[in-house]
Structure formats: structure tokens, C-alpha cells
Design a protein around this motif. Structure first.
Motif, mmCIF file in Angstrom:
data_model
loop_
_atom_site.group_PDB
_atom_site.id
_atom_site.type_symbol
_atom_site.label_atom_id
_atom_site.label_comp_id
_atom_site.label_asym_id
_atom_site.label_seq_id
_atom_site.Cartn_x
_atom_site.Cartn_y
_atom_site.Cartn_z
ATOM 1 N N HIS A 127 10.298 -1.943 -1.737
ATOM 2 C CA HIS A 127 10.052 -2.940 -2.781
ATOM 3 C C HIS A 127 8.560 -3.100 -3.078
ATOM 4 N N VAL A 128 7.733 -2.285 -2.476
ATOM 5 C CA VAL A 128 6.290 -2.182 -2.725
ATOM 6 C C VAL A 128 5.518 -3.426 -2.256
ATOM 7 N N TRP A 129 6.164 -4.357 -1.569
ATOM 8 C CA TRP A 129 5.440 -5.550 -1.122
ATOM 9 C C TRP A 129 4.375 -5.216 -0.082
ATOM 10 N N SER A 130 4.558 -4.104 0.630
ATOM 11 C CA SER A 130 3.603 -3.739 1.683
ATOM 12 C C SER A 130 2.240 -3.373 1.115
ATOM 13 N N ILE A 131 2.218 -2.711 -0.053
ATOM 14 C CA ILE A 131 0.929 -2.337 -0.659
ATOM 15 C C ILE A 131 0.509 -3.309 -1.752
ATOM 16 N N ASP A 132 1.463 -4.079 -2.268
ATOM 17 C CA ASP A 132 1.120 -5.094 -3.275
ATOM 18 C C ASP A 132 0.412 -6.289 -2.639
ATOM 19 N N TYR A 133 0.922 -6.726 -1.504
ATOM 20 C CA TYR A 133 0.424 -7.956 -0.897
ATOM 21 C C TYR A 133 -0.184 -7.751 0.495
ATOM 22 N N VAL A 134 0.587 -7.127 1.396
ATOM 23 C CA VAL A 134 0.189 -7.090 2.813
ATOM 24 C C VAL A 134 -1.114 -6.326 3.022
ATOM 25 N N PHE A 135 -1.206 -5.112 2.499
ATOM 26 C CA PHE A 135 -2.390 -4.289 2.755
ATOM 27 C C PHE A 135 -3.680 -4.926 2.226
ATOM 28 N N PRO A 136 -3.744 -5.363 0.961
ATOM 29 C CA PRO A 136 -5.001 -5.981 0.500
ATOM 30 C C PRO A 136 -5.336 -7.266 1.234
ATOM 31 N N ILE A 137 -4.317 -8.052 1.603
ATOM 32 C CA ILE A 137 -4.580 -9.285 2.349
ATOM 33 C C ILE A 137 -5.121 -8.963 3.739
ATOM 34 N N LEU A 138 -4.560 -7.943 4.382
ATOM 35 C CA LEU A 138 -5.065 -7.518 5.692
ATOM 36 C C LEU A 138 -6.514 -7.038 5.592
ATOM 37 N N CYS A 139 -6.815 -6.302 4.533
ATOM 38 C CA CYS A 139 -8.182 -5.798 4.344
ATOM 39 C C CYS A 139 -9.169 -6.940 4.153
ATOM 40 N N MET A 140 -8.797 -7.921 3.346
ATOM 41 C CA MET A 140 -9.686 -9.064 3.135
ATOM 42 C C MET A 140 -9.870 -9.853 4.423
ATOM 43 N N PRO A 198 -7.573 0.201 -1.734
ATOM 44 C CA PRO A 198 -6.891 -0.567 -2.793
ATOM 45 C C PRO A 198 -7.295 -0.132 -4.193
ATOM 46 N N LEU A 199 -8.555 0.299 -4.354
ATOM 47 C CA LEU A 199 -9.004 0.783 -5.660
ATOM 48 C C LEU A 199 -8.248 2.044 -6.052
ATOM 49 N N LEU A 200 -8.045 2.943 -5.104
ATOM 50 C CA LEU A 200 -7.286 4.170 -5.388
ATOM 51 C C LEU A 200 -5.840 3.848 -5.746
ATOM 52 N N LEU A 201 -5.261 2.865 -5.057
ATOM 53 C CA LEU A 201 -3.894 2.463 -5.383
ATOM 54 C C LEU A 201 -3.808 1.879 -6.790
ATOM 55 N N THR A 258 -1.137 -6.484 -9.121
ATOM 56 C CA THR A 258 -2.485 -5.938 -8.928
ATOM 57 C C THR A 258 -3.520 -6.968 -8.477
ATOM 58 N N LEU A 259 -3.232 -8.263 -8.595
ATOM 59 C CA LEU A 259 -4.234 -9.289 -8.292
ATOM 60 C C LEU A 259 -4.754 -9.226 -6.855
ATOM 61 N N PRO A 260 -3.891 -9.128 -5.827
ATOM 62 C CA PRO A 260 -4.424 -9.054 -4.465
ATOM 63 C C PRO A 260 -5.373 -7.876 -4.247
ATOM 64 N N SER A 261 -5.040 -6.717 -4.804
ATOM 65 C CA SER A 261 -5.912 -5.547 -4.646
ATOM 66 C C SER A 261 -7.217 -5.717 -5.414
ATOM 67 N N GLN A 262 -7.151 -6.349 -6.579
ATOM 68 C CA GLN A 262 -8.376 -6.613 -7.339
ATOM 69 C C GLN A 262 -9.301 -7.545 -6.555
ATOM 70 N N LEU A 263 -8.735 -8.569 -5.949
ATOM 71 C CA LEU A 263 -9.535 -9.481 -5.134
ATOM 72 C C LEU A 263 -10.104 -8.762 -3.914
ATOM 73 N N CYS A 264 -9.340 -7.842 -3.360
ATOM 74 C CA CYS A 264 -9.810 -7.085 -2.196
ATOM 75 C C CYS A 264 -10.990 -6.196 -2.559
ATOM 76 N N VAL A 265 -10.889 -5.512 -3.691
ATOM 77 C CA VAL A 265 -11.994 -4.659 -4.144
ATOM 78 C C VAL A 265 -13.235 -5.505 -4.408
ATOM 79 N N LEU A 266 -13.057 -6.641 -5.054
ATOM 80 C CA LEU A 266 -14.179 -7.545 -5.321
ATOM 81 C C LEU A 266 -14.805 -8.036 -4.014
ATOM 82 N N SER A 267 -13.980 -8.398 -3.033
ATOM 83 C CA SER A 267 -14.483 -8.852 -1.740
ATOM 84 C C SER A 267 -15.256 -7.754 -1.036
ATOM 85 N N SER A 268 -14.778 -6.514 -1.164
ATOM 86 C CA SER A 268 -15.470 -5.392 -0.547
ATOM 87 C C SER A 268 -16.845 -5.179 -1.158
#
Length: 219
Positions: free
Chosen positions: A125-138, A172-175, A184-194
Motif C-alpha cells: 500500500h506504499v505507506w512504508s515509503i510514503d510515510y515511514v521512511f521520510p519520518i524515520l529520516c527526519m 526521498p528525493l529520488l523516490l 509526497t508531503l513527508p518526503s518533501q519535508l524530509c528533503v527540506l530538512s536535509s
């Protein structure tokens, strides 16, 4: 002291095998010349045993309830997998406790892989890369920033922090660029935080890192 008949050396302590050739030692051992440093598990053995017992009981209760209510689905499998993921992550932390940057980075990798496998197992269901991965990175970026400040890590350790920040932002940027995400919002926030974290590190520790690079590369 104990003696290795193969290497012809004497070994102090209570070792059973030779530290060089792993051949069985002969003779009577004696106290080691240095004190034994207990591990975190040895220091808190009772806590870990109780926690392990509670985990086993919780898993068993979930399975029993699920068997009594078969029409509710196979939800007990997710409970057991969740407990297993917890112990795998905890074991990794205990194993790598002396190197905090690597431990935090490794935890992100391990937890992300476990969540991806869990997502695949439940139908992807893509929740692992939509939410979990970027949140873990942040969370990892924040943790690394706190640890480097509180523990006053040496300059050499900042390189691990630096490259970790780059990786946490690049993946997350590559994803995002590959169009694999539904949210896409969690990954966008993760890239910005990075980017912010990387910039802050360069501004605050740039001179020290530059001198460290020059020292290592003999400029």
C-alpha cells in the motif's frame, strides 16, 4: 598461566582457546590482567528478561484471541511481526551502542527494510515509503544533531553525520523524482530538512571540517 602447544605462548586469563590460532589451551588459568566490562545486557539483564517474557506473553495472547475469533482476520501475525521488529531493532542498538552515528543510521536502514517487507506482505500500500521512511529520516537527522552537540563528538565523526544527512535527503528525493510516491508531503519535508541540516552543519562546523579534510588528504 595457560599454554598453547601450537604457538608456544603463554596466555593469561580464563580463555579456553588460543587468541592466535584458536587451538585449545592447556594448563590452569588465572585472573585476567584487565577488568571485565559488563555489557548493557549484563547490567540490565533482569529488565531484558522481563521485557522478553512480556513480549512472549503478549504475542501468545494475540495468537490465542485470533484463533478464538478466526473471522477477525490474521491480525495476530502483524502483532507478532511488530514485536519481532522491536527486538531486531533493539538488538542492533545494543550491538552498535558505542558508535552512535552509525547506530542511528543503521536503525533507519533496518527499520525501513522491515517496514517495506511488512508493506509488501500486506499487499503493498506504499505507506512504508510514503510515510515511514521520510519520518524515520527526519527523526534520525534530529537525533544525530542532538547527539553530536550533547556528546561533543570529535570532528572526524561529523563526516558520518554529514554523509548521513546527504543520504537521508537524496533517497526521498529520488523516490519523488521517480514518481513512486502517492503522498509526497513527508518526503518533501524530509528533503527540506536535509538541506537545512546540511547547510547548518557547513556554516557552523565548516572550518573544522575543512581543516580535517586537509589533514587527512595532506593538503
Amino acid at each position: 598461566m595457560k599454554y598453547c602447544e601450537k604457538c608456544h605462548i603463554s596466555v593469561r586469563g580464563e580463555d579456553i582457546y588460543c587468541p592466535l590460532c584458536r587451538h585449545r589451551l592447556t594448563g590452569i588459568g588465572e585472573d585476567a590482567p584487565y577488568p571485565s566490562i559488563p555489557t548493557v545486557y549484563q547490567l540490565h539483564k533482569r529488565v531484558f528478561k522481563r521485557l522478553g517474557g512480556l513480549s512472549a506473553v503478549a504475542a501468545a495472547i494475540c495468537v490465542c484471541i485470533n484463533l478464538l475469533l478466526p473471522r477477525s482476520g490474521s491480525w495476530s501475525a502483524f502483532a507478532v511481526l511488530g514485536i519481532a521488529c522491536f527486538w531486531i531493532s533493539l538488538a542492533y542498538v545494543l550491538h552498535k551502542q558505542r558508535d552512535i552515528p552509525k547506530t542511528v543510521t543503521g536503525q533507519v536502514v533496518v527499520a525501513s527494510l522491515l517496514c517495506v517487507l511488512w508493506d509488501v506482505f500486506t499487499g503493498w500500500h506504499v505507506w512504508s515509503i510514503d510515510y515511514v521512511f521520510p519520518i524515520l529520516c527526519m527523526g534520525a537527522m534530529v537525533s544525530l544533531g542532538v547527539f553530536t552537540r550533547i556528546l561533543k563528538m570529535p570532528v572526524g565523526d561529523y563526516f558520518i553525520y554529514l554523509f548521513a544527512n546527504i543520504a537521508f535527503g537524496v533517497v526521498p528525493l529520488l523516490l519523488l523524482l521517480a514518481g513512486l510516491l502517492r503522498v509526497t508531503l513527508p518526503s518533501q519535508l524530509c528533503v527540506l530538512s536535509s538541506v537545512v541540516s546540511f547547510t547548518f552543519l557547513i556554516v557552523t562546523e565548516g572550518k573544522m571540517m575543512r581543516s580535517e579534510i586537509e589533514r587527512r588528504l595532506h593538503f
